[in-house]
Write an enzyme that holds these catalytic residues in place. Sequence first.
Site, mmCIF file in Angstrom:
data_model
loop_
_atom_site.group_PDB
_atom_site.id
_atom_site.type_symbol
_atom_site.label_atom_id
_atom_site.label_comp_id
_atom_site.label_asym_id
_atom_site.label_seq_id
_atom_site.Cartn_x
_atom_site.Cartn_y
_atom_site.Cartn_z
ATOM 1 N N MET A 249 16.032 23.399 20.569
ATOM 2 C CA MET A 249 15.592 24.613 20.656
ATOM 3 C C MET A 249 16.477 25.762 21.135
ATOM 4 S SD MET A 249 12.391 24.358 20.126
ATOM 5 C CE MET A 249 11.922 26.079 20.175
ATOM 6 N N ASP B 18 15.545 25.476 16.133
ATOM 7 C CA ASP B 18 14.333 26.042 16.159
ATOM 8 C C ASP B 18 14.398 27.327 16.957
ATOM 9 O OD1 ASP B 18 11.602 26.975 16.037
ATOM 10 O OD2 ASP B 18 11.037 25.008 16.998
ATOM 11 N N GLY B 19 14.247 28.398 16.473
ATOM 12 C CA GLY B 19 14.249 29.755 17.354
ATOM 13 C C GLY B 19 15.026 30.902 17.065
ATOM 14 N N GLY B 20 14.760 31.914 16.760
ATOM 15 C CA GLY B 20 15.560 33.218 16.605
ATOM 16 C C GLY B 20 16.450 33.088 15.358
ATOM 17 N N GLY C 229 10.463 31.158 11.668
ATOM 18 C CA GLY C 229 9.144 31.885 11.840
ATOM 19 C C GLY C 229 9.106 33.221 11.115
ATOM 20 N N MET D 31 0.932 23.796 20.496
ATOM 21 C CA MET D 31 1.217 24.205 21.954
ATOM 22 C C MET D 31 -0.153 23.803 22.608
ATOM 23 S SD MET D 31 2.866 27.824 21.263
ATOM 24 C CE MET D 31 4.183 28.110 20.059
ATOM 25 N N MET E 122 4.532 20.813 21.258
ATOM 26 C CA MET E 122 5.003 21.351 22.471
ATOM 27 C C MET E 122 3.875 21.092 23.593
ATOM 28 S SD MET E 122 6.553 24.844 21.128
ATOM 29 C CE MET E 122 5.947 24.478 19.510
ATOM 30 N N HIS F 235 7.043 23.843 8.977
ATOM 31 C CA HIS F 235 6.954 23.452 10.454
ATOM 32 C C HIS F 235 5.800 23.829 11.175
ATOM 33 C CE1 HIS F 235 9.645 22.900 14.173
ATOM 34 N NE2 HIS F 235 9.064 23.886 14.814
ATOM 35 N N ASP G 89 3.777 24.306 15.035
ATOM 36 C CA ASP G 89 3.973 24.321 16.163
ATOM 37 C C ASP G 89 2.594 24.089 17.030
ATOM 38 O OD1 ASP G 89 6.963 25.085 16.635
ATOM 39 O OD2 ASP G 89 6.309 26.903 15.415
ATOM 40 N N HIS H 51 5.880 19.820 15.543
ATOM 41 C CA HIS H 51 6.745 20.178 16.465
ATOM 42 C C HIS H 51 5.608 20.201 17.791
ATOM 43 C CE1 HIS H 51 9.279 23.232 19.030
ATOM 44 N NE2 HIS H 51 9.030 21.962 19.672
ATOM 45 N N GLY I 34 7.247 28.649 23.007
ATOM 46 C CA GLY I 34 6.135 28.986 23.240
ATOM 47 C C GLY I 34 5.601 30.226 22.311
ATOM 48 N N PHE I 35 6.620 30.912 21.864
ATOM 49 C CA PHE I 35 6.502 32.202 21.180
ATOM 50 C C PHE I 35 7.325 32.394 20.023
ATOM 51 C CE2 PHE I 35 5.693 32.476 25.529
ATOM 52 C CZ PHE I 35 4.326 33.085 25.653
ATOM 53 N N GLY I 36 6.966 32.677 19.126
ATOM 54 C CA GLY I 36 7.782 33.398 17.760
ATOM 55 C C GLY I 36 8.509 34.674 18.011
ATOM 56 N N GLY I 37 9.482 35.142 17.223
ATOM 57 C CA GLY I 37 10.051 36.150 17.308
ATOM 58 C C GLY I 37 11.111 36.600 18.344
ATOM 59 N N SER J 88 8.389 28.260 9.747
ATOM 60 C CA SER J 88 7.629 27.820 10.747
ATOM 61 C C SER J 88 6.112 28.611 10.613
ATOM 62 C CB SER J 88 7.829 28.286 12.244
ATOM 63 O OG SER J 88 6.926 28.284 13.181
HETATM 64 C C1 DX5 Z 1 8.723 28.612 19.495
HETATM 65 C C2 DX5 Z 1 8.534 27.654 18.113
HETATM 66 C C3 DX5 Z 1 9.184 28.019 16.814
HETATM 67 C C4 DX5 Z 1 8.724 29.219 16.521
HETATM 68 C C5 DX5 Z 1 10.100 30.018 15.639
HETATM 69 O O1 DX5 Z 1 8.084 27.892 20.479
HETATM 70 O O2 DX5 Z 1 8.860 26.251 18.285
HETATM 71 O O3 DX5 Z 1 9.015 26.904 15.882
HETATM 72 O O4 DX5 Z 1 7.906 29.547 15.533
HETATM 73 O O5 DX5 Z 1 9.732 31.215 15.692
HETATM 74 P P1 DX5 Z 1 11.083 32.240 15.124
HETATM 75 O O6 DX5 Z 1 11.754 31.933 14.109
HETATM 76 O O7 DX5 Z 1 10.244 33.731 14.863
HETATM 77 O O8 DX5 Z 1 11.967 32.506 16.356
HETATM 78 ZN ZN ZN Z 2 8.774 24.841 16.625
#
Ligand code: DX5
Ligand code: ZN
Length: 214
Positions: free
Chosen positions: A135, A173-175, A195, A35, A66, A31, A33, A64, A140-143, A6
């Site tokens: 999801m 997607d996520g974590g 990501g 938003m 959002m 990927h 994102d 993706h 909304g956020f990475g990490g 991502s």
């Molecule tokens: C979150 C995004 C993800 C994000 C994942 O809203 O859709 O694609 O970049 O980031 P990580 O892998 O750090 O959770």
């Molecule tokens: Zn995503």
Amino acid sequence: MIVSPSLLSADFGNLARDIEMINQSKAQMLHLDVMDGVFVPNISFGFPVIKHVQQLCEKQLDVHLMIVEPQKFVTQVRDCGAHIMNVHLEACNHLDRVVQQIHDAGMKAGVTINPATPVCLLSDIINQLDLVLLMSVNPGFGGQQFIPNTLNKVKELKSLIKEKGSNAVIEVDGGVNEVTGKQLAQAGAQILVAGNYVFKASNPIAAIDTLYNL
Ligand code: DX5
Ligand code: ZN
């Protein structure tokens, strides 16, 4: 495992360098994102950035969205060179029509569901889909931290796909990291988005390798 790093966690001051790393890696997709600050409480990047990414990136673009009213942007997403267009089920009043529009524009259609949205809501659209994006964090956020119930949802989705005879593939997607990635692989996920695990690693190519080999 298909890996879709991502770009949200990349260094936006050095995008060309980070995309070159993706080109050199075993990742099959990138990927992206998008938003809007309405559907999710954050704003990322939009079509002008994706167009430049597309010129540099040799991998398939996995977009993706959002955003609210994603049906307004099907042509723009296609013109950015997207291979897959993912829209949120929660953002579409007429999901069947949006999926048809995505196909008519020549892209693969993905439907994304949030952690609190049940898999059974996909039952009457699953045969039209190329991909379902689950999801495993609130978007909304990475990490963020992986939500463990996603593992049950992957299994449930896998049986829905089998029961209906759908060709949809399962993306999460996520974590995602080497631990949650392994659990997801065992549960039946076919594409992993990552990501932070990739871009914050001291060796991003090796991090992608780890997920690829799951
Ligand atoms: C979150 C995004 C993800 C994000 C994942 O809203 O859709 O694609 O970049 O980031 P990580 O892998 O750090 O959770
Ligand atoms: Zn995503």
